[in-house]
Design a protein around this motif. Structure first.
Motif, short mmCIF file in Angstrom:
data_model
loop_
_atom_site.label_atom_id
_atom_site.label_comp_id
_atom_site.label_asym_id
_atom_site.label_seq_id
_atom_site.Cartn_x
_atom_site.Cartn_y
_atom_site.Cartn_z
N GLU A 44 0.84 -1.21 0.00
CA GLU A 44 0.00 0.00 0.00
C GLU A 44 0.87 1.25 0.00
OE1 GLU A 44 -3.54 2.00 2.76
OE2 GLU A 44 -2.89 -0.07 3.08
N ALA A 45 1.96 1.23 0.77
CA ALA A 45 2.85 2.39 0.81
C ALA A 45 3.53 2.61 -0.54
CB ALA A 45 3.90 2.21 1.90
N LEU A 46 3.70 1.52 -1.30
CA LEU A 46 4.29 1.64 -2.62
C LEU A 46 3.27 2.05 -3.68
CD1 LEU A 46 6.61 -1.50 -2.56
CD2 LEU A 46 7.38 0.87 -2.79
N GLY A 47 1.99 2.04 -3.30
CA GLY A 47 0.97 2.52 -4.22
C GLY A 47 0.05 1.47 -4.78
N SER A 48 0.06 0.25 -4.20
CA SER A 48 -0.81 -0.82 -4.68
C SER A 48 -1.66 -1.34 -3.53
CB SER A 48 -0.01 -1.98 -5.28
OG SER A 48 0.72 -1.56 -6.40
N THR A 49 -2.84 -1.82 -3.84
CA THR A 49 -3.73 -2.34 -2.81
C THR A 49 -3.47 -3.81 -2.52
OG1 THR A 49 -5.41 -2.81 -4.49
CG2 THR A 49 -5.55 -0.68 -3.34
N GLU A 50 -2.81 -4.52 -3.45
CA GLU A 50 -2.54 -5.94 -3.24
C GLU A 50 -1.35 -6.37 -4.09
OE1 GLU A 50 -5.62 -7.83 -6.50
OE2 GLU A 50 -6.22 -7.75 -4.40
N VAL A 51 -0.80 -7.54 -3.75
CA VAL A 51 0.29 -8.13 -4.51
C VAL A 51 -0.19 -9.48 -5.04
CG1 VAL A 51 2.67 -8.94 -4.44
CG2 VAL A 51 1.99 -6.98 -3.06
N SER A 52 -0.02 -9.72 -6.31
CA SER A 52 -0.56 -10.93 -6.92
C SER A 52 0.22 -12.17 -6.53
CB SER A 52 -0.58 -10.78 -8.44
OG SER A 52 0.73 -10.52 -8.94
N ALA A 53 1.49 -12.04 -6.18
CA ALA A 53 2.32 -13.20 -5.86
C ALA A 53 1.97 -13.76 -4.49
CB ALA A 53 3.79 -12.82 -5.91
N PRO A 54 2.04 -15.08 -4.31
CA PRO A 54 1.70 -15.68 -3.01
C PRO A 54 2.73 -15.34 -1.94
CG PRO A 54 2.55 -17.36 -4.51
CD PRO A 54 2.37 -16.11 -5.32
N PRO A 55 2.30 -15.23 -0.69
CA PRO A 55 3.21 -14.88 0.41
C PRO A 55 4.25 -15.97 0.66
CG PRO A 55 0.92 -14.55 1.05
CD PRO A 55 0.90 -15.31 -0.23
N LEU A 56 5.44 -15.54 1.05
CA LEU A 56 6.51 -16.47 1.38
C LEU A 56 6.13 -17.38 2.55
CD1 LEU A 56 9.49 -13.94 1.21
CD2 LEU A 56 9.10 -15.80 -0.41
N GLY A 57 5.52 -16.78 3.58
CA GLY A 57 5.25 -17.51 4.81
C GLY A 57 4.30 -18.67 4.65
N GLU A 58 3.51 -18.68 3.58
CA GLU A 58 2.57 -19.78 3.34
C GLU A 58 3.21 -20.93 2.58
OE1 GLU A 58 -0.92 -18.32 1.44
OE2 GLU A 58 -1.40 -16.90 3.06
N HIS A 59 4.47 -20.76 2.15
CA HIS A 59 5.12 -21.77 1.33
C HIS A 59 6.52 -22.10 1.85
CE1 HIS A 59 1.98 -21.57 -1.78
NE2 HIS A 59 1.93 -20.30 -1.45
N THR A 60 6.69 -22.00 3.17
CA THR A 60 8.01 -22.22 3.75
C THR A 60 8.54 -23.62 3.45
OG1 THR A 60 7.52 -20.64 5.52
CG2 THR A 60 9.36 -22.13 5.87
N ALA A 61 7.67 -24.63 3.50
CA ALA A 61 8.12 -26.00 3.27
C ALA A 61 8.67 -26.18 1.86
CB ALA A 61 6.98 -26.98 3.51
N SER A 62 7.98 -25.64 0.86
CA SER A 62 8.45 -25.79 -0.52
C SER A 62 9.71 -24.94 -0.76
CB SER A 62 7.35 -25.40 -1.51
OG SER A 62 6.97 -24.04 -1.37
N ILE A 63 9.81 -23.80 -0.07
CA ILE A 63 11.02 -22.98 -0.19
C ILE A 63 12.22 -23.73 0.39
CG2 ILE A 63 12.13 -20.88 0.69
CD1 ILE A 63 9.37 -19.51 0.46
#
Length: 320
Positions: A44-63
């Protein structure tokens, strides 16, 4: 170069993270912003309401599974914890590289590449610590081989809570954003005292300065750690209210003093040489601390064995 913005909640660290990321993008430098705050407001501070990419924290196991690669010291992703350092066979990353991790998790906000840690969901409430989500960021930085002129900007959790993990040691320079108030500088003192034990350099950025007395107060309280300051900004307020366009080029309308402060911050980062040996030494130290404290018992493994004594950190590790 990796930089973190920390400070008391409400000090403006997210705003400064966004402004500096925009400044770097406007200069043409490759930059990746990471939202590592429990309050996910960097997009939001960068000027967008959302980010299309999935969050890192939801994919820790695959990372974990991706980063361990063919490292024989890590037999499974379950044996890998947030502090596991890279070794021979690990997959190392280049900033915004052509790999599946960046392809999956990098979105854009206001023209700036952005990765987000993710928010709490209902299943997390009352049972999970936010630092479990930050583990993905710690692993990412631990396996990143970045160089001069390449920038990773991380908006960290508020207050001294950033010391709850070893993530605070993963940066070349940490900027503490402080308002000209007693509460504003109290977090600085906490952070300074903790950081000194590990040789972590802190530079203070005064924010929301409205008069000479504000600046004198910061100088008296912070001393030589005060790098620069930003004055109260109608432009920032308008941006926070959605009354300005997003994108790096819009910074041309930012107040001249505040644009100069961003240049001072940029120069401070570029003047800080990368110490690969220190980064890796801290990574190993905090891995062994976590192994002894809880991780050996939880995984049933001797995680000290994950440390590769012959691994050479830095660009040399990218060579065949």
């Amino acid at each position: 170069m990796r930089v973190a913005f920390v400070g008391k909640g409400g000090s403006g660290k997210t705003t400064l993270s966004a402004l500096f990321s925009r400044h770097l993008a406007r200069s043409g430098a490759p930059v990746l912003a990471i939202d590592g705050d429990i309050n996910q407001h960097l997009a939001e501070a960068l000027g967008s309401t959302e980010v299309s990419a999935p969050p890192l924290g939801e994919h820790t196991a695959s990372i974990k599974d991706y980063l361990r690669g063919a490292n024989p010291r890590i037999p499974s992703p379950e044996a890998m914890i947030k502090t596991t350092p890279p070794g021979r066979g690990s997959r190392l990353l280049r900033p915004l590289g052509d790999d599946e991790l960046h392809a999956r998790h990098v979105g854009r906000a206001g023209g700036v590449p952005l990765m987000v840690t993710g928010e709490f969901d209902e299943s997390d409430l009352g049972v999970a610590c936010y630092h479990s989500k930050l583990g993905a960021v710690e692993l990412y930085l631990g396996h990143l081989v970045d160089g001069p002129g390449e920038y990773v900007v991380v908006d960290m959790t508020a207050g001294a809570d950033a010391f709850a993990s070893g993530l605070f040691t993963r940066f070349d320079l940490t900027f503490l954003v402080a308002e000209p108030t007693r509460k504003g500088v109290s977090v600085y003192r906490q952070y300074r005292d903790h950081a000194e034990r590990f040789g972590i350099r802190i530079a203070v950025i005064g924010n929301k300065v409205t008069c000479e007395d504000d600046l004198l107060f910061l100088k008296e309280q912070v001393g030589d750690d005060l790098l620069t300051h930003l004055v109260h900004s109608p432009w920032v307020r308008a941006a926070e209210q959605g009354r300005t366009e997003s994108g790096p080029d819009t910074l041309a309308s930012l107040e001249p003093h505040n644009r100069h402060a961003l240049t001072v911050i940029h120069e401070a980062v570029d003047s800080r040489p990368r110490d690969w040996a220190r980064l890796h030494r801290h990574a190993v130290e905090f891995h062994l601390r976590n192994a002894r404290a809880w991780a050996d018992a939880r995984t049933g493994e001797d995680l000290a064995a994950q440390v590769d004594p012959d691994f050479v950190p830095g660009p040399a590790a990218l060579l065949p």
